[in-house]
Design an enzyme around this catalytic site. Structure first.
Site, short mmCIF file in Angstrom:
data_model
loop_
_atom_site.label_atom_id
_atom_site.label_comp_id
_atom_site.label_asym_id
_atom_site.label_seq_id
_atom_site.Cartn_x
_atom_site.Cartn_y
_atom_site.Cartn_z
CG ASP A 181 -1.86 1.24 1.17
OD1 ASP A 181 -2.31 1.60 0.06
OD2 ASP A 181 -2.12 1.84 2.22
CB SER A 182 0.24 4.68 -1.07
OG SER A 182 -1.03 4.75 -0.46
CE1 TYR A 217 3.02 6.07 -3.33
CE2 TYR A 217 2.11 4.33 -4.68
CZ TYR A 217 3.14 4.83 -3.92
OH TYR A 217 4.27 4.08 -3.76
N GLY A 218 -2.77 9.37 -3.93
CA GLY A 218 -4.10 9.66 -4.47
C GLY A 218 -4.28 10.88 -5.34
CB CYS A 244 -2.57 1.01 -2.95
SG CYS A 244 -2.71 2.73 -3.37
CG ASN A 245 -8.97 0.87 -3.80
OD1 ASN A 245 -9.87 0.25 -4.32
ND2 ASN A 245 -8.64 0.70 -2.53
CB THR A 246 -4.29 5.32 -5.74
OG1 THR A 246 -5.28 5.88 -4.88
CG2 THR A 246 -3.75 6.39 -6.66
CD GLU A 250 -1.38 7.54 5.53
OE1 GLU A 250 -0.21 7.80 5.81
OE2 GLU A 250 -1.73 6.46 5.04
CB CYS A 253 -9.79 4.68 -0.55
SG CYS A 253 -8.34 5.33 0.29
CB THR A 254 -6.13 1.14 1.69
OG1 THR A 254 -5.64 2.45 1.39
CG2 THR A 254 -5.58 0.12 0.74
CG HIS A 255 -6.18 5.25 4.13
ND1 HIS A 255 -5.53 4.64 3.10
CD2 HIS A 255 -5.24 5.89 4.86
CE1 HIS A 255 -4.24 4.90 3.19
NE2 HIS A 255 -4.03 5.66 4.25
N1 DGL Z 1 -3.93 3.55 -0.59
C1 DGL Z 1 -4.64 4.55 -1.33
C2 DGL Z 1 -5.86 3.95 -2.00
O1 DGL Z 1 -6.34 2.90 -1.64
C3 DGL Z 1 -5.03 5.72 -0.47
C4 DGL Z 1 -3.87 6.52 0.04
C5 DGL Z 1 -3.16 7.30 -1.02
O2 DGL Z 1 -3.74 8.21 -1.63
O3 DGL Z 1 -1.98 7.00 -1.23
O4 DGL Z 1 -6.35 4.54 -2.93
#
Ligand code: DGL
Length: 270
Positions: free
Chosen positions: A12-13, A44-45, A75-77, A156, A188-190
């Protein structure tokens, strides 16, 4: 006989993937995992596609060097912007899985009125990957996306329980509720970390699709089908954590997201 020496990589990011990993480890506790959070460069988003691809590639290379036999991009991004190209580059030898398709499949199974909302980062929304995957699965489904750029920085920063979180969630979710969605993908993971708060805003009647629930199930099915991979995996219940930024911060916040104390090593990506 094949030796069981390979680990499962989860990338994940930042910290959010720890929430997904927590559920993966609960569902599949017998294996050895390596988690990498690229916290030095997260989020990363709102980065451009080329940057997300370059960072993700370095991260996945790192995990394969850590003797992973398979890597899950939590990570979805990164899944939206880099997964396809990375899968093509690595070929069948090095297996890399993402989180979008399992979430889209679950939403299609659950929706009754065929109106699905998606909340995600700005990049994931701009990539239109969720609407496309949903359309491929069922062309009659209407999708409504909402970028939520403030959620990741707040989570975060450990501010998931702050009053600001509720105010911001209401603002982001109102346009989707106005579209009469009956299913909401937490893209999104979070966002799984604040699922209870999201539930309080959307009410009891909307189905929430959380990757923390969907991905472990999918991975289990994947291993049942792909025994050629499963039989190479080390059966030693253990998780190694790596962060590209300060390990002390990762240890404190990460322990909360993972649900138990963790020890973190520093990773250098090149
Ligand atoms: N892990 C990213 C996601 O699932 C979210 C955090 C980021 O923007 O890096 O999209």
């Amino acid at each position: 006989m094949v030796k069981r020496i390979k680990r499962i990589g989860v990338f994940d990011s930042g910290f959010g993937g720890l929430h997904v990993l927590r559920f993966i480890v609960t569902a599949l506790p017998g294996y050895e995992y390596v988690y990498l959070g690229d916290t030095a460069r997260a989020p990363y988003g709102d980065r451009p596609q080329e940057t997300i691809y370059a960072y993700t590639k370095q991260a996945i290379d790192f995990l394969f060097k850590q003797n992973c036999g398979i890597v899950v991009i939590a990570c979805n991004t990164a899944s939206s912007e880099a997964l396809r190209a990375i899968q093509q580059e690595y070929g069948a030898e090095k297996k890399v899985l993402g989180v979008l398709i399992p979430a889209a499949e679950e939403a299609v199974r659950k929706t009754k009125n065929n109106r699905v909302g998606i909340i995600a980062t700005t990049s994931t929304v701009a990539s239109k990957k969720f609407p496309r995957e949903l359309f491929k699965l069922d062309a009659s489904i209407k999708t409504f996306q909402q970028a939520c750029p403030l959620l990741v920085p707040l989570i975060e920063a450990g501010e998931q329980n702050s009053p600001e979180m509720v105010t911001i969630l209401k603002r982001y979710l109102a346009p989707l509720l106005a579209k009469n969605i009956d299913t909401l993908i937490l893209g999104c993971t979070h966002y799984g970390i604040v699922e209870k708060k999201i539930r309080a805003v959307v009410g009891p009647d909307i189905t929430i699709v959380s990757e923390a629930r969907v991905v472990p199930k999918k991975l289990k099915q994947y291993f049942e089908k792909h025994t050629e991979i499963e039989t190479t995996l080390c059966v030693k219940p253990m998780v190694h954590f790596f962060s590209t930024d300060r390990t002390d911060k990762f240890q404190t916040l990460g322990s909360k997201f993972f649900g138990r104390p963790i020890k973190v090593e520093r990773a250098v990506l090149k």
